[in-house]
Design a protein around this motif. Structure first.
Motif, PDB file in Angstrom:
ATOM      1  N   ALA A 445       9.438  -0.161  19.590  1.00 51.41           N
ATOM      2  CA  ALA A 445       8.980  -0.101  18.205  1.00 51.41           C
ATOM      3  C   ALA A 445       9.604  -1.169  17.346  1.00 51.41           C
ATOM      4  CB  ALA A 445       9.289   1.278  17.620  1.00 51.41           C
ATOM      5  N   SER A 446      10.807  -1.731  17.799  1.00 48.55           N
ATOM      6  CA  SER A 446      11.479  -2.720  16.971  1.00 48.55           C
ATOM      7  C   SER A 446      10.901  -4.111  17.134  1.00 48.55           C
ATOM      8  CB  SER A 446      12.969  -2.732  17.316  1.00 48.55           C
ATOM      9  OG  SER A 446      13.156  -3.150  18.663  1.00 48.55           O
ATOM     10  N   CYS A 472       3.205  -6.832   7.866  1.00 51.07           N
ATOM     11  CA  CYS A 472       4.271  -5.889   8.215  1.00 51.07           C
ATOM     12  C   CYS A 472       4.548  -5.910   9.712  1.00 51.07           C
ATOM     13  CB  CYS A 472       3.895  -4.475   7.764  1.00 51.07           C
ATOM     14  SG  CYS A 472       3.813  -4.266   5.966  1.00 51.07           S
ATOM     15  N   GLY A 473       3.512  -6.147  10.518  1.00 44.36           N
ATOM     16  CA  GLY A 473       3.704  -6.205  11.958  1.00 44.36           C
ATOM     17  C   GLY A 473       4.391  -7.462  12.431  1.00 44.36           C
ATOM     18  N   GLY A 480       7.872  -1.154   7.026  1.00 44.88           N
ATOM     19  CA  GLY A 480       7.102   0.039   6.709  1.00 44.88           C
ATOM     20  C   GLY A 480       6.046  -0.196   5.649  1.00 44.88           C
ATOM     21  N   ASP A 481       6.297  -1.057   4.651  1.00 49.45           N
ATOM     22  CA  ASP A 481       5.338  -1.334   3.596  1.00 49.45           C
ATOM     23  C   ASP A 481       5.650  -2.710   3.014  1.00 49.45           C
ATOM     24  OD1 ASP A 481       7.675  -0.860   2.231  1.00 49.45           O
ATOM     25  OD2 ASP A 481       7.013   1.048   1.364  1.00 49.45           O
ATOM     26  N   LEU A 482       4.881  -3.068   1.962  1.00 44.96           N
ATOM     27  CA  LEU A 482       5.058  -4.381   1.349  1.00 44.96           C
ATOM     28  C   LEU A 482       6.400  -4.510   0.643  1.00 44.96           C
ATOM     29  CD1 LEU A 482       1.487  -5.115  -0.094  1.00 44.96           C
ATOM     30  CD2 LEU A 482       2.548  -6.052   1.953  1.00 44.96           C
ATOM     31  N   ASP A 483       6.921  -3.415   0.083  1.00 46.85           N
ATOM     32  CA  ASP A 483       8.229  -3.495  -0.584  1.00 46.85           C
ATOM     33  C   ASP A 483       9.324  -3.869   0.415  1.00 46.85           C
ATOM     34  OD1 ASP A 483       7.047  -2.832  -2.957  1.00 46.85           O
ATOM     35  OD2 ASP A 483       7.378  -0.677  -2.719  1.00 46.85           O
TER      36      ASP A 483
END
Length: 546
Positions: A445-446, A472-473, A480-483
């Motif tokens: 996952a990392s 994000c990928g 996890g998100d744009l932030d």
């Protein structure tokens, strides 16, 4: 009375024909649609053989409900390629006992091909709409004509201010121009303008080599280089009208129909309702969401939509099919409101709305679960809420179930104590465990799941959701998100570009500006801040070493 009876029967057997395009260039295919309500009837294509080549044929069946009566129709889609230029008449076609109305197709000559017919190799570019609207899907067809064997690459550069996407593979065919037979290689593109005003489309390019003759084979030659660039084309992109419906859908035509309608429903039982939308001049990414209809007195469960994208006559076309499961709650009449889709007619320059008729479906009484297993049983009110059968049989009262569960638990514990007491002293139970897998889930996952090539692809042809998912990928580990993504970027230009993407998604920002900023900022790849510190190593060696 006979005429009155025959009138509704004749109205059900309507037969009509229409063209997807009323004007095409010589060598370009066009689709002729023939719709009929006659059962087991097919059109006679013999009158078309004089001026057209029939290259393909497909049919589809639809069901509709009008004035309380269900009817069905069959639509035949014929792919025609004109044999000559001029005003070609499509005669009336015989479909069973009925005939279609005659049509006229204007076929224009190809000036580019005639001017360059003296050469052995040349290219031409065909645009299905030279005056499109902003965010309209424009079909681009690039053709390579060659009268000598060759090999190479045919390509088209993307213009500034528009997205260009290659569609499908190269289509091989042949054509005769001024008495010379040419082989053709046809490649199709999808162009989506992002802003209004003049848009210059670069000329198509071909880079390759001709195949060597027997003299080249004898003396070690390998042919000569061929570099050809077509003439650029200029499009006048029109802005979105102020009176356009939202969401903005500039297309050529939208057709809605029912493909499956249940004749009768039962209360508590599911039945399938299927709806098909055919949009000419659009792609899957441009279609708005097709929600489930709100049906009072019934539960509606929607299946995932199915899309079928094609290129017909140089124009993109998408077919959306969605199925719904209707579960009525009670018997009676179920009113299903017709679906609707608002769109902008790019040829007429007006707002239109495609609608489906409302349906009124009869709902019969459903079979109760108890009666379905044994019709002799009927539910009656008994003491303490239990169900009593007419034959005198009593069901288990609900308050006894906890006591039964406690009894089974005690019995299981007693069995366990008895089994442990029978074990011999000194007996050891050894359990063998398999070795731990080499790739742990958290390690997989990392890793980054997307690359710079994926980012370029979604910036050219994806939507804003796809762009966020790919960005994000690309992080390691995945953001996890744009932030979180913005905090881990170190370059100010990339952080500002991500902020523009966030504004375009949630604050009504400019999507075209966000795409341009992302394309420029991430041209050399993302620049990450210092990696996270590794966790402290365990003092003991691993239990299962690699």
């Amino acid at each position: 009375m006979c005429l009155l009876v025959a009138w509704p029967l004749s109205s059900l057997a309507a037969t009509r024909a229409w063209l997807e395009q009323s004007q095409v260039a010589l060598g370009q295919a066009v689709t002729l649609n023939v719709e009929t309500d006659a059962v087991s009837a097919t059109p006679d294509l013999t009158p078309l053989m004089r001026d057209f080549d029939v290259e393909g044929q497909s049919d589809s069946r639809s069901v509709r409900w009008v004035n309380g009566r269900m009817g069905s129709s069959t639509t035949f889609a014929l792919t025609l390629r004109p044999r000559r230029a001029g005003s070609l008449a499509i005669p009336a076609l015989q479909v069973g006992n009925y005939r279609t109305a005659p049509l006229v197709l204007e076929v224009t000559a190809t000036p580019t091909a005639s001017a360059a017919a003296n050469g052995l190799v040349f290219v031409e570019t065909e645009i299905d709409d030279a005056d499109p609207y902003v965010q309209q899907s424009v079909g681009i067809t690039v053709r390579l004509f060659y009268a000598t064997p060759l090999s190479g690459e045919l390509d088209l550069d993307p213009p500034d201010g528009a997205l260009l996407q290659r569609v499908g593979e190269i289509v091989q065919s042949s054509r005769e121009i001024d008495g010379r037979r040419y082989s053709t290689a046809e490649r199709r593109y999808l162009l989506v303008p992002e802003r209004s005003g003049p848009l210059t489309l670069p000329g198509a390019r071909f880079r390759g080599r001709t195949a060597g003759g027997w003299m080249d084979d004898l003396f070690g030659g390998s042919g000569r280089d061929v570099n050809i660039t077509g003439s650029p084309r200029t499009l006048q992109v029109r802005p979105q009208p102020a009176t356009a419906p939202q969401p903005w859908l500039p297309v050529r035509d939208v057709r809605l129909r029912y493909t499956a309608v249940p004749e009768q429903l039962r209360a508590g039982e599911a039945a399938t309702l299927a709806i098909e939308a055919t949009v000419i001049g659009a792609t899957q990414a441009q279609l708005p969401e097709f929600p489930a209809p709100a049906v009072p007195g019934a539960q509606v469960l929607a299946e995932p939509p199915q899309y079928d994208e094609t290129f017909v006559g140089g124009t993109p076309q998408v077919k959306l099919t969605r199925r719904y499961s209707l579960v009525p709650a009670r018997p009676g009449a179920l009113a299903v409101p017709g679906m609707a889709m608002a769109w902008w007619d790019v040829r007429a320059g007006t707002a239109k709305r495609a609608t489906l008729p409302n349906l009124t479906l009869p709902v019969a009484a459903g079979i109760a679960p108890a009666a379905a297993g044994n019709p002799a049983l009927a539910s009656q009110g008994g003491e303490e809420g239990e169900l009593v059968a007419t034959g005198g049989e009593r069901r288990m009262p609900p308050h006894l179930w906890p006591w039964l569960a406690a009894g089974f638990a005690l019995l299981w514990l007693a069995t366990l104590v008895w089994a442990l007491s029978r074990r011999q002293p000194g007996t050891r139970v050894v359990r063998e465990f398999p070795p731990a897998p080499l790739d742990l889930p958290h390690a997989a996952a990392s890793r980054a799941t997307h690359t710079a090539a994926d980012l370029k692809r979604v910036l050219d042809a994806g939507d804003l959701d796809d762009i966020e998912h790919v960005l994000c990928g690309m992080a390691h580990p995945v953001a996890g998100d744009l932030d979180e993504l913005q905090r881990r970027l170190v370059a100010p230009a990339q952080r500002n570009a991500v902020d523009l993407l966030r504004r375009a998604r949630w604050a009504g920002g400019d999507a075209a500006q966000a795409r341009a900023a992302l394309r420029e900022a991430f041209r050399g790849g993302p620049q990450w801040s210092a990696p996270l510190m590794r966790a402290e190593e365990e003092p003991l060696p691993p239990l299962y070493p690699r």
